[in-house]
Design an enzyme around this catalytic site. Structure first.
Site, PDB file in Angstrom:
ATOM      1  N   ARG A 277       0.866  -1.181   0.000  1.00 46.63           N
ATOM      2  CA  ARG A 277       0.000   0.000   0.000  1.00 46.63           C
ATOM      3  C   ARG A 277       0.901   1.229   0.000  1.00 46.63           C
ATOM      4  NH1 ARG A 277      -2.452   0.935   5.414  1.00 46.63           N
ATOM      5  NH2 ARG A 277      -0.990   2.664   5.420  1.00 46.63           N
ATOM      6  N   HIS A 281      -3.751   4.470   4.439  1.00 47.59           N
ATOM      7  CA  HIS A 281      -4.926   3.576   4.451  1.00 47.59           C
ATOM      8  C   HIS A 281      -6.104   4.275   3.789  1.00 47.59           C
ATOM      9  CE1 HIS A 281      -8.295   1.190   5.833  1.00 47.59           C
ATOM     10  NE2 HIS A 281      -8.743   2.206   6.534  1.00 47.59           N
ATOM     11  N   TYR A 290       3.806   5.418  11.736  1.00 48.82           N
ATOM     12  CA  TYR A 290       4.039   3.998  12.032  1.00 48.82           C
ATOM     13  C   TYR A 290       4.936   3.253  11.042  1.00 48.82           C
ATOM     14  CZ  TYR A 290      -0.045   3.673   8.880  1.00 48.82           C
ATOM     15  OH  TYR A 290      -0.913   3.805   7.833  1.00 48.82           O
TER      16      TYR A 290
END
Lengths: 385, 330
Positions: A277, A281, A290
């Site tokens: 990805r 998100h 993160y």
């Protein structure tokens, strides 16, 4: 590579396989440099793309470019306040276009909320995908027009719908197949486990297409599993394959193989498309909290569009004219999407009472009438002025 | 009354069985799914003999996974089937609650009417049979709160037969709560009668002093209550609500405008139960007719107790009579 052929391998402690170098599990037909690979591992799948024409290859390239352009436009529209949210597919174009183009018209697809590339392959107009992200509906297309179900937001629920639909295909004696899309995060859901159980028990013609994009919002795949996800299939008694999810040719070939198994009565297959990805998100997410930039950069070198372009150029299947024309088409698509979204009207306020039930419901009727009377009271006030 | 060609005297469970059989015969798209529904005929034998006559692909023994049962039923409905799924016991429905609430209930609205899910979820519910934990609950309010679902519960064999026919024919998902402690109660079933609408209440007994409103297993109790009250010279009206969503407020209102007093009886906990909604709406509709507040008799805000205590938890003849006396004392 099937589970059976790796059954003697020791499971790795970590499923993320972030280690550099070639992944021995991976089925790859095109290297990141755009070189066609043929070896023992690709042998079961080579035949599914053996006859692919330059025209079809250019078609796959066009699909990926236009999908990425559409996706970029949607992200921009969110930033401009035209959409409330967008879930970008950036980086997953090959997984979606390869698998989507493997399906037949009579097959049925059950997507998550990120399958914009698959929607494109199924013929769903991209502007229809945007209604729910603008907040004017919860799904703006008729699933039966393109055999493409509505986006499912609850993680993993659609895998059971896909399995049930596939059970129905078997009962009808048809040779259609079903594809259930889900992600690495969803692999932890009970519904996904139950869909594996049901599909195995009923030998349902369903392909479970898991896009392992390494991240479930902020949680890496290690938080979901100790074994590579494709190996989960073994415990349910059907094959699992890990395919290079950034290789459109491999995704096309492996999905065609899995669909052929489904059609010929061999039951379910799990395909784990190993991808990344590249974006957040959703537009509400902040990946800098993160994950490291270096990780993303390492995947940039594996870009799905770039590798097919290299292959097309090296094999003289596409010239400058093709790429230039595609660039123009791409910008036109962006413009069309932008205009369509801006022109999308808010629904009528009474729409909230519509379609709650197929056969009506006394309470909905009563509340609609109360709501209408309440609205009408303002008209009276204005009229009395 | 003697049985005729079209009238049979059947236990409630057998009435559902015959209704399912009739549906399987008349519509090839109807499927039965659930745990142990095949050879065993279900733990209450409601599907007894159906797999033998209709085969394993129409009467489907499923894996033990309730979310899977409802989730695959949704997929089958998308393919054009009309699944009737059995949840073995009330307390086992919760693994499927997610599929029911987030998918089954909302699909028609979110597809703007393009997708219909004609699914019936059968749930044997309620207590009074001395069962272990999770086998005696009444979770109907947990479903009634969800738009997109219809919720019904028959109280007698005839309604069980006909309401099941109508639930299967409905293009909306229907949660069909079967009063398990009444499964063995016999009643007349006329399989050629023309049934009334599925979601309308029925006056079981006319009265003048107070209305008892109930559904499912509590209708029989209310009849006993009305008999006892009659001996004391009190005339009670009984309304069998039959449907919890939608609720037939017009019928309750009509009755309350006549009797001026209402007691709602259900096994489910009183707190946030269907009786609370009835009390609120009837107070709103009948404020100037009411001689007493609407009273409720039901379960307590406690987990369903062990079997040796269930008679204390469940509405009983005396508890309902007590509420009747309190309402009449205003």
């Amino acid at each position: 590579m099937t589970v059976e052929s790796t059954a003697t391998r020791k499971p790795r402690r970590s499923a993320g396989s972030k280690a550099k170098g070639a992944d021995p599990d991976l089925v790859q037909l095109l290297t990141p440099e755009g070189k066609r690979v043929k070896n023992a591992k690709t042998a079961p799948y080579d035949k599914y793309v053996a006859g692919i024409t330059p025209d079809e290859l250019r078609g796959l390239y066009r699909d990926m470019v236009l999908t990425r352009r559409f996706d970029a436009e949607a992200t921009a529209l969110q930033r401009q306040g035209e959409l409330g949210l967008w879930a970008s597919l950036l980086g997953q174009e090959a997984a979606q276009i390869g698998s989507g183009r493997a399906t037949r018209e009579d097959d049925y697809v059950f997507p998550t909320y990120r399958e914009h590339g698959v929607a494109w392959c199924r013929g769903v107009d991209p502007t229809n995908l945007l209604g729910m992200f603008r907040g004017v509906n919860h799904g703006g297309w008729d699933p039966n027009t393109n055999n493409f179900h509505l986006y499912t937001i609850v993680i993993g629920s659609q895998t059971l719908h896909a399995t049930g639909y596939a059970m129905g295909v078997t009962m009808d004696g048809a040779d259609s197949a079903v594809v259930a899309y889900f992600g690495d995060g969803a692999s932890s859901q009970g519904d996904v486990a139950e869909s594996f159980t049901f599909s195995a028990v009923y030998n349902a013609p369903v392909v479970f297409f898991c896009q392992n994009n390494q991240w479930a919002i902020s949680e890496p795949t290690e938080k979901q599993t100790r074994v590579p996800l494709y190996q989960r299939a073994q415990g349910y008694g059907f094959p699992g394959v890990r395919v290079d999810g950034n290789d459109v040719l491999a995704c096309l070939a492996v999905t065609k193989w899995a669909l052929e198994r489904a059609r010929s009565g061999e039951g379910p297959t799990l395909v784990e498309a190993y991808t990344y990805r590249m974006g957040a998100h959703t537009t509400s997410d902040d990946p800098t909290k993160y994950r490291a930039d270096e990780e993303r950069e390492s995947w940039e070198a594996k870009d799905p569009i770039l590798r097919l372009r290299r292959y097309l150029e090296a094999s003289n299947h596409a010239d400058e004219g093709f790429f230039a024309e595609l660039e123009t088409e791409s910008e036109a698509l962006g413009r069309r999407v932008r205009e369509a979204v801006r022109a999308m009207p808010d629904p009528d306020r009474f729409a909230l009472f519509e379609h709650v039930y197929a056969d009506g419901h006394a309470l909905v009727d009563e509340e609609r009438a109360q709501f209408a009377a309440y609205q009408a009271s303002f008209a009276d006030e204005e009229g009395g002025k | 009354m003697a049985e005729t060609a079209t009238t049979k005297n059947l236990p409630l469970a057998k009435a559902i069985n015959e209704s399912l059989r009739a549906a399987l015969e008349s519509d090839p798209k109807v499927l039965i799914m659930g745990e142990d529904v095949g050879k065993l005929g279900g733990v209450f034998r409601v599907t007894d003999g159906l797999q033998k006559d209709f085969g394993e692909s129409r009467v489907v023994d499923t894996p033990l996974a309730e979310s899977g049962i409802v989730g695959t039923a949704i997929g089958l409905a998308l393919r054009g089937y009309r699944p009737v799924v059995e949840i073995q016991f009330d307390g086992f429905v919760f693994p499927a609650y997610d599929q029911i609430v987030t998918q089954l209930a909302k699909m028609h609205a979110r597809s703007l009417g393009k997708v219909k899910l004609p699914i019936v979820v059968r749930i044997p519910y309620g207590g009074g049979i001395g069962a272990v934990e999770h086998h005696s609950e009444s979770p109907e309010a947990l479903f009634a709160h969800v738009a997109g679902l219809k919720i019904v519960s028959p109280s007698n064999a005839s309604d069980a037969y006909w309401m099941m026919q109508q639930a299967i024919q409905s293009d909306d998902p229907v949660i069909f709560f079967e009063p398990k402690r009444r499964y063995w109660d016999k009643g007349e079933v006329n399989t050629e009668a023309i049934p009334g609408p599925l979601h309308k209440a029925r006056v079981v007994r006319e009265g003048t002093a107070l209305t008892l409103a109930a559904y499912g297993p509590m209708v029989k109790l209310c009849q006993e209550v009305a008999d006892a009250a009659a001996e004391e010279g009190k005339s009670l009206e009984i309304l069998d609500l039959r449907s919890v969503s939608p609720l037939d407020f017009d019928a309750i209102q009509a009755s309350v405008e006549k009797t001026r007093r209402l007691v709602v009886v259900h096994e489910a906990p009183v707190f946030f139960g269907s009786g609370a909604e009835i009390a609120a709406r009837i107070t709103e509709r009948c404020f100037y007719h009411l001689e007493a507040p609407v009273l409720r008799v039901g379960g307590y805000h406690a987990p369903y107790p062990p079997a040796r205590l269930e008679e204390e938890y469940l509405p009983s003849l005396d508890r309902v009579l007590d509420a009747v006396d309190r309402a009449l004392a205003y």
